[in-house]
Design a protein around this motif. Structure first.
Motif, mmCIF file in Angstrom:
data_model
loop_
_atom_site.group_PDB
_atom_site.id
_atom_site.type_symbol
_atom_site.label_atom_id
_atom_site.label_comp_id
_atom_site.label_asym_id
_atom_site.label_seq_id
_atom_site.Cartn_x
_atom_site.Cartn_y
_atom_site.Cartn_z
ATOM 1 N N ILE A 110 31.733 -5.911 -3.836
ATOM 2 C CA ILE A 110 32.872 -6.566 -3.898
ATOM 3 C C ILE A 110 33.768 -6.593 -4.328
ATOM 4 O O ILE A 110 34.729 -7.076 -4.449
ATOM 5 C CB ILE A 110 32.397 -8.000 -3.583
ATOM 6 N N ARG A 112 32.189 -13.807 -0.361
ATOM 7 C CA ARG A 112 32.654 -11.964 0.266
ATOM 8 C C ARG A 112 30.563 -11.921 -1.142
ATOM 9 O O ARG A 112 29.859 -11.275 -0.278
ATOM 10 C CB ARG A 112 33.915 -11.583 -0.993
ATOM 11 N N SER A 122 27.853 -13.056 2.001
ATOM 12 C CA SER A 122 28.576 -12.098 2.911
ATOM 13 C C SER A 122 27.805 -11.133 2.279
ATOM 14 O O SER A 122 26.456 -10.501 3.070
ATOM 15 C CB SER A 122 29.167 -11.709 3.309
ATOM 16 N N TYR A 123 28.053 -10.396 1.430
ATOM 17 C CA TYR A 123 26.990 -9.195 1.025
ATOM 18 C C TYR A 123 25.381 -9.858 0.863
ATOM 19 O O TYR A 123 24.654 -8.874 1.595
ATOM 20 C CB TYR A 123 27.625 -8.903 -0.314
ATOM 21 N N CYS A 134 35.666 -15.031 -3.696
ATOM 22 C CA CYS A 134 34.514 -14.017 -4.476
ATOM 23 C C CYS A 134 33.166 -14.791 -4.334
ATOM 24 O O CYS A 134 32.525 -13.753 -3.466
ATOM 25 C CB CYS A 134 34.859 -14.117 -6.044
#
Length: 300
Positions: free
Chosen positions: A219, A197, A200-201, A194
């Motif tokens: 996500i 992700r 990265s976003y 989690c």
């Protein structure tokens, strides 16, 4: 897959690093016995790289460590737009490469023997230790690793300043720790997935205004859970993480361009230059203008 083993001290020595976007069809260089280790970390797309007779598909989130004494080549061009980090370093002492199964078997045996053997050390003895690096691995914390390399790349702009090279070498040891930890790690926890992700976003969309709801929808995690996971993994909530990414990008622009501070604020997503300056000063301990002056100083 091979495992690179070396005994420390001495510690590995950082040389230089970079980040390379590659269009469709481009290939990794064909090189022979380059004399240094070449660490490749893919953050988008896939690299198709071979070493002697072993071919690797280095996809997003994976790392490949190319040896200094082998032939490296691309056995295929990129099939999609690909971005990867590369880092060159040397191991100044002796090192060896063994198979992963052999490594894990010998490690378990050595651990059993070590726990049964009494330890007798003088107060001033220096104890060496073995470090293991995976040659090809899915990274346990890819975002953390690339963040450290981003800092190393940034420092490369200022190696003429006193103390920067020493700071680089100290920071590089964190790369070694994160890479070595990936060899020991099993399946990543739901919390780390989690957090990675979300990170990265936020790095891909750092210019946009922060929205916990939009992040959660993107996500597929609840915003409260995301905040908890990021606090655990990165030591800060998502909004602060995005702010730090903006400041990182601003530092690069301050060092690599002649854009005004006001324009840089706009480029990294700040609507108000005054808020950018106060945020930058709070995180870095000096204003954007003083940061630029300090790290672009050259000797007469």
């Amino acid at each position: 897959m091979s495992v690179i083993l070396f005994t420390a001290p001495p510690l590995p020595h950082y040389i230089v690093s970079g980040k390379t976007p590659m269009p469709i069809g481009s290939k990794h260089p064909n090189r022979q016995n380059i004399g240094i280790f070449d660490l490749l970390i893919v953050t988008k797309g896939c690299l198709y790289v071979g070493e002697d007779e072993h071919d690797y598909e280095v996809a997003q989130g994976y790392a490949l460590l190319l040896r200094p004494d082998k032939h490296h080549y691309a056995y295929s061009g990129c099939l999609e737009e690909t971005t990867h980090y590369w880092l060159h370093f040397n191991i100044l002492g002796e090192w060896t490469a063994i198979g992963e199964e052999t490594y894990r078997s010998e490690r378990d045996t050595a651990f059993e023997e070590e726990t049964q053997r009494p330890v007798r050390l003088s107060a001033f003895s220096t104890t060496s230790y073995t470090v293991a690096l995976p040659q090809f691995v899915k990274l346990a914390q890819p975002q953390k690793l690339t963040e450290v390399i981003d800092q190393l790349i940034m420092m490369d702009q200022s190696t003429h300043l006193s103390g920067i090279r020493l700071k680089q070498q100290a920071l590089f040891q964190e790369v070694i720790l994160l890479l070595s930890a990936s060899l020991r790690a099993g399946t990543p926890s739901p919390q780390s997935v989690c957090a990675e992700r979300a990170a990265s976003y936020l790095r891909e969309n750092y210019k946009e205004s922060f929205s916990a709801k939009r992040l959660g929808e993107s996500i597929n995690f609840h915003p409260v859970y995301i905040a908890r996971c990021m606090q655990r993994m990165f030591g800060c909530p998502p909004a602060v993480y995005q702010l730090q990414v903006r400041i990182e990008q601003a530092k690069l622009l301050l060092l690599q361009t002649n854009l005004t501070v006001e324009r840089i604020a706009e480029e990294v997503g700040f609507n108000q230059p005054a808020y950018f300056t106060s945020s930058f000063t709070k995180i870095e301990g000096l204003s954007p203008r003083k940061y630029r002056q300090r790290f672009t100083w050259t000797r007469e």
